[in-house]
Structures are given as structure tokens and as C-alpha cells.
Design a protein around this motif. Structure first.
Motif, PDB file in Angstrom:
ATOM      1  N   UNK A  15      -1.901   7.887   7.270  1.00 26.76           N
ATOM      2  CA  UNK A  15      -2.289   6.739   8.086  1.00 26.76           C
ATOM      3  C   UNK A  15      -1.101   6.180   8.858  1.00 26.76           C
ATOM      4  N   UNK A  16       0.092   6.206   8.240  1.00 27.23           N
ATOM      5  CA  UNK A  16       1.281   5.623   8.835  1.00 27.23           C
ATOM      6  C   UNK A  16       2.249   6.685   9.339  1.00 27.23           C
ATOM      7  N   UNK A  17       1.719   7.865   9.637  1.00 26.34           N
ATOM      8  CA  UNK A  17       2.552   8.986  10.048  1.00 26.34           C
ATOM      9  C   UNK A  17       3.319   8.769  11.336  1.00 26.34           C
ATOM     10  N   UNK A  18       2.875   7.840  12.190  1.00 25.09           N
ATOM     11  CA  UNK A  18       3.582   7.561  13.435  1.00 25.09           C
ATOM     12  C   UNK A  18       4.917   6.861  13.192  1.00 25.09           C
ATOM     13  N   UNK A  19       5.113   6.373  11.976  1.00 26.74           N
ATOM     14  CA  UNK A  19       6.390   5.757  11.589  1.00 26.74           C
ATOM     15  C   UNK A  19       6.998   6.626  10.479  1.00 26.74           C
ATOM     16  N   UNK A  20       7.792   7.641  10.844  1.00 33.10           N
ATOM     17  CA  UNK A  20       8.302   8.623   9.867  1.00 33.10           C
ATOM     18  C   UNK A  20       9.070   8.008   8.703  1.00 33.10           C
ATOM     19  N   UNK A  21       9.871   6.985   8.987  1.00 30.86           N
ATOM     20  CA  UNK A  21      10.649   6.364   7.907  1.00 30.86           C
ATOM     21  C   UNK A  21       9.722   5.729   6.861  1.00 30.86           C
ATOM     22  N   UNK A  22       8.672   5.088   7.323  1.00 34.46           N
ATOM     23  CA  UNK A  22       7.715   4.474   6.404  1.00 34.46           C
ATOM     24  C   UNK A  22       6.973   5.556   5.629  1.00 34.46           C
ATOM     25  N   UNK A  23       6.546   6.618   6.335  1.00 36.36           N
ATOM     26  CA  UNK A  23       5.822   7.707   5.675  1.00 36.36           C
ATOM     27  C   UNK A  23       6.690   8.370   4.609  1.00 36.36           C
ATOM     28  N   UNK A  24       7.979   8.574   4.920  1.00 36.99           N
ATOM     29  CA  UNK A  24       8.888   9.173   3.939  1.00 36.99           C
ATOM     30  C   UNK A  24       9.066   8.261   2.730  1.00 36.99           C
ATOM     31  N   UNK A  25       9.144   6.954   2.976  1.00 32.79           N
ATOM     32  CA  UNK A  25       9.294   6.005   1.870  1.00 32.79           C
ATOM     33  C   UNK A  25       8.068   6.025   0.957  1.00 32.79           C
ATOM     34  N   UNK A  26       6.896   6.223   1.552  1.00 33.05           N
ATOM     35  CA  UNK A  26       5.672   6.327   0.745  1.00 33.05           C
ATOM     36  C   UNK A  26       5.733   7.575  -0.131  1.00 33.05           C
ATOM     37  N   UNK A  27       6.147   8.698   0.462  1.00 30.51           N
ATOM     38  CA  UNK A  27       6.236   9.955  -0.291  1.00 30.51           C
ATOM     39  C   UNK A  27       7.291   9.877  -1.388  1.00 30.51           C
ATOM     40  N   UNK A  28       8.301   9.037  -1.186  1.00 34.44           N
ATOM     41  CA  UNK A  28       9.354   8.856  -2.191  1.00 34.44           C
ATOM     42  C   UNK A  28       9.012   7.761  -3.196  1.00 34.44           C
ATOM     43  N   UNK A  29       7.750   7.342  -3.167  1.00 34.42           N
ATOM     44  CA  UNK A  29       7.221   6.383  -4.148  1.00 34.42           C
ATOM     45  C   UNK A  29       7.880   5.004  -4.078  1.00 34.42           C
ATOM     46  N   UNK A  30       8.345   4.633  -2.872  1.00 35.36           N
ATOM     47  CA  UNK A  30       8.849   3.267  -2.707  1.00 35.36           C
ATOM     48  C   UNK A  30       7.704   2.274  -2.710  1.00 35.36           C
ATOM     49  N   UNK A  31       6.524   2.736  -2.266  1.00 31.72           N
ATOM     50  CA  UNK A  31       5.364   1.868  -2.192  1.00 31.72           C
ATOM     51  C   UNK A  31       4.249   2.389  -3.094  1.00 31.72           C
ATOM     52  N   UNK A  32       3.397   1.469  -3.491  1.00 34.97           N
ATOM     53  CA  UNK A  32       2.225   1.805  -4.306  1.00 34.97           C
ATOM     54  C   UNK A  32       1.166   0.748  -4.057  1.00 34.97           C
ATOM     55  N   UNK A  33       0.023   0.852  -4.738  1.00 36.04           N
ATOM     56  CA  UNK A  33      -0.994  -0.181  -4.611  1.00 36.04           C
ATOM     57  C   UNK A  33      -0.481  -1.539  -5.077  1.00 36.04           C
ATOM     58  N   UNK A  34       0.487  -1.523  -5.970  1.00 39.79           N
ATOM     59  CA  UNK A  34       1.018  -2.778  -6.497  1.00 39.79           C
ATOM     60  C   UNK A  34       1.787  -3.583  -5.468  1.00 39.79           C
ATOM     61  N   UNK A  35       2.367  -2.921  -4.456  1.00 42.27           N
ATOM     62  CA  UNK A  35       3.093  -3.651  -3.411  1.00 42.27           C
ATOM     63  C   UNK A  35       2.618  -3.249  -2.023  1.00 42.27           C
ATOM     64  N   UNK A  36       1.333  -2.949  -1.909  1.00 41.15           N
ATOM     65  CA  UNK A  36       0.773  -2.527  -0.627  1.00 41.15           C
ATOM     66  C   UNK A  36       0.881  -3.616   0.432  1.00 41.15           C
TER      67      UNK A  36
END
Length: 233
Positions: A196-217
Motif C-alpha cells: 500500500x505504501x510502496x511509493x515511499x520506499x523508506x517507509x515500505x522498507x521500515x515496515x518490512x524491517x518490523x519497525x511498524x505493526x498494528x500496535x503503532x499503525x
């Protein structure tokens, strides 16, 4: 005597101020689109409480001006509405959920090609009446294309930090529209949100690196909007 009168006067002024603020928060400027695509602008009370016009349907109250008498609009009368900076669309109760109403409103948390919807519920999950609580920025823009009754399921998340707050809970859904929305769970979170957020590569990479989850969506949504705004400006 003067001291007592002064205290009474201050108390009355404080009460009047509180009542005025409470009334102002109840009614917010906004607009709605009905099921025929007609737009009406005025003031909306998104959480009126009480009994709605149609059983098992959420509802709002609307008035064109402050001087007009308000009237109720059931979910089946509407396709979407906006109050302040928050946009809501109509959705049907997912089969695996336990909403208070069979037809309710979900907030458009992100208006991308694949949209992110927020359902906020009280008790057994209904959001209408006292349940709608505008929080996210953003909007769906003009028109009602693509929105309709929805199916799917959602994951319940406690509101607040570390536990339930008064029985409140939230659930997130994703999809091109509410008719296609599906549950967002810890198991599909990384794949769905990074796409969904692939247009922002840094954000997408942070998601894949588990910086974000449902707990801090909520933080993820803010960070994504900020990154997108920087590239847009």
C-alpha cells in the motif's frame, strides 16, 4: 457576601463555557453525499446516540444552518460524509465481526489505490451514536465513486496504551473500496502495508524491517503522510 456572590458568578460562567464548548463539539461543519450522489453541506452530529430511523443501521444528524431543526439520516440513505478533516463511508457489517449495527460507517484512514479503513467500536463493536470519534486527518475528496456496502473481517485492537479503554476497540480493513475490504491482521500486515505504501520506499522498507505493526499503525499513517507530503511539495 461579596465573596460568595463572586464565587457563584465564576461558577456560572464556567458552567456556561463548558456547555458552549460541548455544544460546539457536538455539531461540526461538514457535508454528505446521499445514495443518489447529491451533496448537502451544513452541520453534522456524527455521534448523536439514541434510536435511529432504521433498526440495525447507524445514523447521523444533519442541519443546513445553525437555525434549522436537525433531522436524522440512516446509513442506507448515505454513501459518505465528511466532518472536519475526517471522511466516512458506509459499510455493511463483516460476517465475522460483531458490530452493533448491520450497516455502519468506517473512516477512510488512507485514501490510496488500496485504501485503509478504520472501524471504531464501543462495547460489542457499534460505532454509531457515541462510537464515531473523528481522529485521523485526510479526506476522500469530492464524489462518491467506488464506495459502497462492504464485506470482510477486521481485527480488534484495544484503544489506548496497553489495554481496553471503556470497552472501546478499533479494527482496520483494506481494499479498493468497502465492497472489497478484507481484514488487516498481524499475519498479513507487512505484505499489505508495504504494498500500500510502496511509493515511499523508506517507509515500505521500515515496515518490512518490523519497525511498524498494528500496535503503532497510527504512527505509521502519520509518517507515511509526512513522507508523501515532502515529495508532493
Amino acid at each position: 457576601m461579596r465573596s460568595t456572590a463572586y464565587v457563584i458568578l465564576i461558577t456560572l460562567l464556567c458552567c456556561a463555557t463548558c456547555i458552549s464548548k460541548s455544544y460546539a463539539q457536538k455539531w461540526q461543519q461538514g457535508y454528505f453525499y446521499d445514495v443518489k450522489g447529491n451533496k448537502e453541506t451544513g452541520f453534522i452530529w456524527a455521534r448523536p446516540g439514541g434510536r435511529g430511523p432504521i433498526k440495525d443501521e447507524a445514523f447521523i444528524e444533519f442541519k443546513g444552518t445553525n437555525k434549522e431543526n436537525p433531522y436524522k439520516l440512516s446509513a442506507s440513505d448515505l454513501s459518505s460524509f465528511v466532518v472536519g478533516r475526517d471522511s466516512f463511508v458506509v459499510a455493511a457489517e463483516p460476517q465475522t465481526s460483531n458490530w452493533q449495527y448491520a450497516m455502519d460507517f468506517v473512516k477512510v484512514a488512507l485514501d490510496e489505490d488500496i485504501k485503509l479503513y478504520l472501524f471504531r467500536g464501543e462495547g460489542n463493536g457499534g460505532i454509531s451514536g457515541s462510537g464515531i470519534q473523528p481522529a485521523f486527518e485526510g479526506g476522500i475528496g469530492g464524489g462518491t465513486g467506488g464506495y459502497g456496502g462492504g464485506v470482510g473481517a477486521g481485527i480488534s485492537i484495544p484503544i489506548g496504551h496497553g489495554g481496553h479503554s471503556g470497552g472501546n476497540r478499533i479494527a482496520y480493513y483494506y481494499g479498493a473500496n468497502t465492497a472489497e475490504m478484507k481484514e488487516l491482521t498481524p499475519f498479513n500486515f507487512v505484505d499489505i502495508m508495504s504494498d500500500m505504501m510502496g511509493d515511499e520506499p523508506d517507509i515500505a522498507d521500515a515496515i518490512r524491517n518490523n519497525k511498524y505493526s498494528l500496535g503503532n499503525i497510527d504512527k505509521l499513517i502519520v509518517d507515511f503522510k509526512q513522507a508523501k507530503a515532502q515529495h508532493t511539495n
